[in-house]
Design a protein around this motif. Structure first.
Motif, PDB file in Angstrom:
ATOM      1  N   LEU A   6       0.824  -1.204   0.000  1.00 27.98           N
ATOM      2  CA  LEU A   6       0.000   0.000   0.000  1.00 27.98           C
ATOM      3  C   LEU A   6       0.863   1.262   0.000  1.00 27.98           C
ATOM      4  O   LEU A   6       0.553   2.238  -0.683  1.00 27.98           O
ATOM      5  CB  LEU A   6      -0.935   0.004   1.213  1.00 27.98           C
ATOM      6  CG  LEU A   6      -2.036  -1.053   1.215  1.00 27.98           C
ATOM      7  CD1 LEU A   6      -2.830  -0.995   2.500  1.00 27.98           C
ATOM      8  CD2 LEU A   6      -2.958  -0.873   0.019  1.00 27.98           C
ATOM      9  N   LYS A   7       1.936   1.215   0.755  1.00 28.23           N
ATOM     10  CA  LYS A   7       2.854   2.360   0.829  1.00 28.23           C
ATOM     11  C   LYS A   7       3.471   2.634  -0.543  1.00 28.23           C
ATOM     12  O   LYS A   7       3.532   3.784  -0.998  1.00 28.23           O
ATOM     13  CB  LYS A   7       3.942   2.060   1.861  1.00 28.23           C
ATOM     14  CG  LYS A   7       4.777   3.234   2.274  1.00 28.23           C
ATOM     15  CD  LYS A   7       5.706   2.799   3.400  1.00 28.23           C
ATOM     16  CE  LYS A   7       6.637   3.921   3.786  1.00 28.23           C
ATOM     17  NZ  LYS A   7       7.577   3.513   4.842  1.00 28.23           N
ATOM     18  N   ASP A   8       3.915   1.563  -1.215  1.00 28.10           N
ATOM     19  CA  ASP A   8       4.511   1.711  -2.548  1.00 28.10           C
ATOM     20  C   ASP A   8       3.494   2.220  -3.561  1.00 28.10           C
ATOM     21  O   ASP A   8       3.804   3.053  -4.412  1.00 28.10           O
ATOM     22  CB  ASP A   8       5.085   0.374  -3.034  1.00 28.10           C
ATOM     23  CG  ASP A   8       6.318  -0.056  -2.251  1.00 28.10           C
ATOM     24  OD1 ASP A   8       6.891   0.800  -1.537  1.00 28.10           O
ATOM     25  OD2 ASP A   8       6.696  -1.243  -2.354  1.00 28.10           O
ATOM     26  N   LEU A   9       2.260   1.708  -3.451  1.00 24.00           N
ATOM     27  CA  LEU A   9       1.203   2.129  -4.371  1.00 24.00           C
ATOM     28  C   LEU A   9       0.896   3.611  -4.190  1.00 24.00           C
ATOM     29  O   LEU A   9       0.794   4.363  -5.164  1.00 24.00           O
ATOM     30  CB  LEU A   9      -0.052   1.289  -4.122  1.00 24.00           C
ATOM     31  CG  LEU A   9      -1.256   1.562  -5.016  1.00 24.00           C
ATOM     32  CD1 LEU A   9      -0.911   1.356  -6.486  1.00 24.00           C
ATOM     33  CD2 LEU A   9      -2.422   0.659  -4.620  1.00 24.00           C
ATOM     34  N   CYS A  10       0.773   4.053  -2.945  1.00 21.69           N
ATOM     35  CA  CYS A  10       0.502   5.462  -2.670  1.00 21.69           C
ATOM     36  C   CYS A  10       1.653   6.345  -3.164  1.00 21.69           C
ATOM     37  O   CYS A  10       1.415   7.393  -3.789  1.00 21.69           O
ATOM     38  CB  CYS A  10       0.280   5.686  -1.173  1.00 21.69           C
ATOM     39  SG  CYS A  10      -1.307   5.079  -0.577  1.00 21.69           S
ATOM     40  N   ALA A  66      -6.292   2.624 -10.502  1.00 18.21           N
ATOM     41  CA  ALA A  66      -7.023   3.652 -11.234  1.00 18.21           C
ATOM     42  C   ALA A  66      -8.095   4.295 -10.349  1.00 18.21           C
ATOM     43  O   ALA A  66      -8.307   5.509 -10.397  1.00 18.21           O
ATOM     44  CB  ALA A  66      -7.665   3.060 -12.490  1.00 18.21           C
ATOM     45  N   THR A  67      -8.755   3.476  -9.536  1.00 21.78           N
ATOM     46  CA  THR A  67      -9.777   3.993  -8.620  1.00 21.78           C
ATOM     47  C   THR A  67      -9.141   4.905  -7.577  1.00 21.78           C
ATOM     48  O   THR A  67      -9.653   5.991  -7.275  1.00 21.78           O
ATOM     49  CB  THR A  67     -10.519   2.823  -7.932  1.00 21.78           C
ATOM     50  OG1 THR A  67     -11.068   1.967  -8.936  1.00 21.78           O
ATOM     51  CG2 THR A  67     -11.637   3.327  -7.036  1.00 21.78           C
ATOM     52  N   LEU A  68      -7.998   4.470  -7.036  1.00 22.63           N
ATOM     53  CA  LEU A  68      -7.271   5.272  -6.053  1.00 22.63           C
ATOM     54  C   LEU A  68      -6.836   6.609  -6.655  1.00 22.63           C
ATOM     55  O   LEU A  68      -7.039   7.676  -6.050  1.00 22.63           O
ATOM     56  CB  LEU A  68      -6.049   4.503  -5.553  1.00 22.63           C
ATOM     57  CG  LEU A  68      -5.047   5.274  -4.683  1.00 22.63           C
ATOM     58  CD1 LEU A  68      -5.707   5.755  -3.397  1.00 22.63           C
ATOM     59  CD2 LEU A  68      -3.829   4.397  -4.376  1.00 22.63           C
TER      60      LEU A  68
END
Length: 199
Positions: A6-10, A66-68
């Motif tokens: 999650l951290k990497d995605l953000c 994409a939603t994020l």
């Protein structure tokens, strides 16, 4: 859930879209809530996933990112960018679905225009209308690909598209036609029938 993932995605969304980390973190909560809501659909239990497993698998899908990203852009007041971001995602998914559809063997239902048109006519659709709806049906199937049954995880999207039956395509076209015409109650009823069929 994997905090590092999650951290990497953000961090990726922050860097790619020049957004504030706090905005993306808030959008992450909204996005997780959205997917958590989806995870309670009875069809998720049918495919053999718990709600937590569904959300966990969703994290690595392009739709989650994409939603994020769209949620974060909206939160910063960048509505036009949010719309463009989502449209770019849909275009990528459409292209992937188109390529998978083109790779289907010629013996499969979804490559048999005459058979598809016959199904459409039974539903009162003209051939041109059916052709337009089929591309949407293929995209719908492609979007559901990450959530296939456990015994289908080894199959490619092309393999799955090749396995669509007459009954499944009839229901999918019925649902798409009702949705296109704005007949929401009939579309919802068709969707419930499809969900019952997969339980």
């Amino acid at each position: 859930m994997n905090p590092d993932m999650l951290k990497d995605l953000c961090a990726s969304v922050v860097h790619r879209l020049s957004l504030r980390p706090t905005t993306v973190e808030a959008a992450l909560l909204v996005t997780l809530h959205h997917f958590s809501g989806e995870s309670r659909n009875p069809a998720v239990a049918y495919i053999g996933l718990t709600p937590d497993q569904y959300v966990l698998r969703s994290l690595s899908t392009p739709r989650f990112e994409a939603t994020l990203a769209s949620a974060a852009l909206k939160a910063e007041g960048r509505e036009a960018d949010a719309r463009l971001n989502w449209e770019a995602f849909v275009q990528r998914e459409q292209e992937a679905a188109r390529l998978a559809h083109e790779a289907i063997p010629k013996t499969a239902l979804l490559t048999d225009a005459d058979a598809i048109h016959r199904i459409g006519r039974q539903l009162g659709l003209c051939d041109e209308c059916t052709d337009q709806l089929v591309s949407g049906v293929v995209l719908t199937l492609a979007l559901g690909y990450p959530y296939r049954l456990a015994d289908q995880w080894h199959l490619s999207l092309t393999d799955l598209l090749a396995q669509v039956t007459t009954e499944e395509l009839t229901e999918l076209l019925r649902h798409a036609a009702h949705s296109e015409a704005g007949r929401t109650e009939e579309a919802a009823a068709a969707l419930r029938r499809m969900q019952r069929a997969v339980r």
